[in-house]
Enzyme design. Sequence first.
Site, PDB file in Angstrom:
ATOM      1  N   CYS A   1       0.825  -1.210   0.000  1.00 36.64           N
ATOM      2  CA  CYS A   1       0.000   0.000   0.000  1.00 36.64           C
ATOM      3  C   CYS A   1       0.856   1.256   0.000  1.00 36.64           C
ATOM      4  O   CYS A   1       1.303   1.722   1.053  1.00 36.64           O
ATOM      5  CB  CYS A   1      -0.923  -0.014   1.214  1.00 36.64           C
TER       6      CYS A   1
ATOM      7  N   CYS B   1      -0.610   4.179   2.058  1.00 34.09           N
ATOM      8  CA  CYS B   1      -0.445   4.105   3.514  1.00 34.09           C
ATOM      9  C   CYS B   1       0.996   4.391   3.921  1.00 34.09           C
ATOM     10  O   CYS B   1       1.236   5.032   4.935  1.00 34.09           O
ATOM     11  CB  CYS B   1      -0.776   2.715   4.047  1.00 34.09           C
ATOM     12  N   ASP B   2       1.936   3.853   3.151  1.00 33.86           N
ATOM     13  CA  ASP B   2       3.308   3.766   3.650  1.00 33.86           C
ATOM     14  C   ASP B   2       4.323   4.605   2.891  1.00 33.86           C
ATOM     15  O   ASP B   2       5.470   4.713   3.323  1.00 33.86           O
ATOM     16  CB  ASP B   2       3.756   2.297   3.627  1.00 33.86           C
TER      17      ASP B   2
END
Length: 348
Positions: A168, A171-172
Amino acid sequence: MTEGKVPNGFGAAIDFGAGDQSASTSTATSTTATAPTTARLLILGSGPAGLTAAIYAARAGLAPIVIGGYAPGGQLMLTSEVENFPGFPDGIDGPDLMAKMRAQAERFGSTMVDQDVDRVDLSAQPLRVWSARREFQAEAIIVATGASALWLGLESETRLRGRGVSACATCDGFFFKGQEVVVVGGGDTALEEALFLTRFATKVHLVHRRDSFRASKIMISRVEAHPNIQLHMNREVVEVLGERSTEAVLLRDTTGSLSTPERLAVGGLFVAIGHKPNTALLGGALPVDAAGYLQLESDTTASQIDGVFIAGDVHDHRYRQAVTAAGDGCRAALDAERWLAERDASRS
Ligand code: NDP
């Protein structure tokens, strides 16, 4: 877990857009422990399919319970800017779009239960679903459990997941500011993630196992034109190197012309190679196709089991778009509503 936040592999959280939700005129009871356990309609899943089904069913007065998972919101929670969902000419972040859908479903009286479904019993009425040791009952169920990210299956990938290995970028990606990263895959997801990661990484290496992408032409043009994306065609990642964090990957030449793997020094590996449908919770109660996707019985959303309907990516491996999943959720809610009305009529 903070309500409105979804944890990710790096211990951080994705904003579920709680601000948007609080702006709604919600009439629903909210989450989990205090939620009712019986309804005419249960919806399993809280992506675009599940939440659109909830909006339609709630507006039809069915007061559905949505069991949406510990990480509610589906795949769009892992997506950066969505540019092709109608109604947002300037694009919208996936989590913000999901927060709006959730607020809309709650506004009309849907109940959200942010827990995973453990198992189901669809063999008789009432249909039964277990989640976090509680039993939920309903006359009708819409299965909209979506699909999950696939991994390469390397031991080193599993060991370093959350330590530089992710599925992801949204997200990261932030954690890789100033570093070089690798993205694996040749579809729209991989190319989208590669472009997104250029916001943080000094260089993005896009690794694909063939000599051509399956992504859409516009995404290919954008990636090819980007000065900070380097393409590695006919290559696959065979190992992730690093003890406590990702330090490099080994790339194998899939054509066989290079006999020794190349070492690429990177701080992160983003795997974007597709998804598998989330059907394990059904325990084989509904038939699946060769790729594991649920099968529809006809041109409606009905399944083989009376009162059970199917919507979204859990059955659709052809289109797999937020807007097609949402459309599917609408169809499933209308089908369930009609089925319940016919059931009422036949009993009176
Ligand atoms: P896809 O199935 O389209 O692509 C998966 C990619 O991963 C393929 O290029 C495949 O290679 C590669 N791959 C699969 N397994 C492996 C493996 N074990 N090792 C290395 N590579 C592997 O999945 P996506 O998630 O990219 O897209 C799914 C759907 O969602 C598509 O229809 C896409 O168009 C859509 N989508 C749309 C977006 C948008 O409109 N904004 C954004 C993201 C996705 P190969 O090509 O060789 O099979």
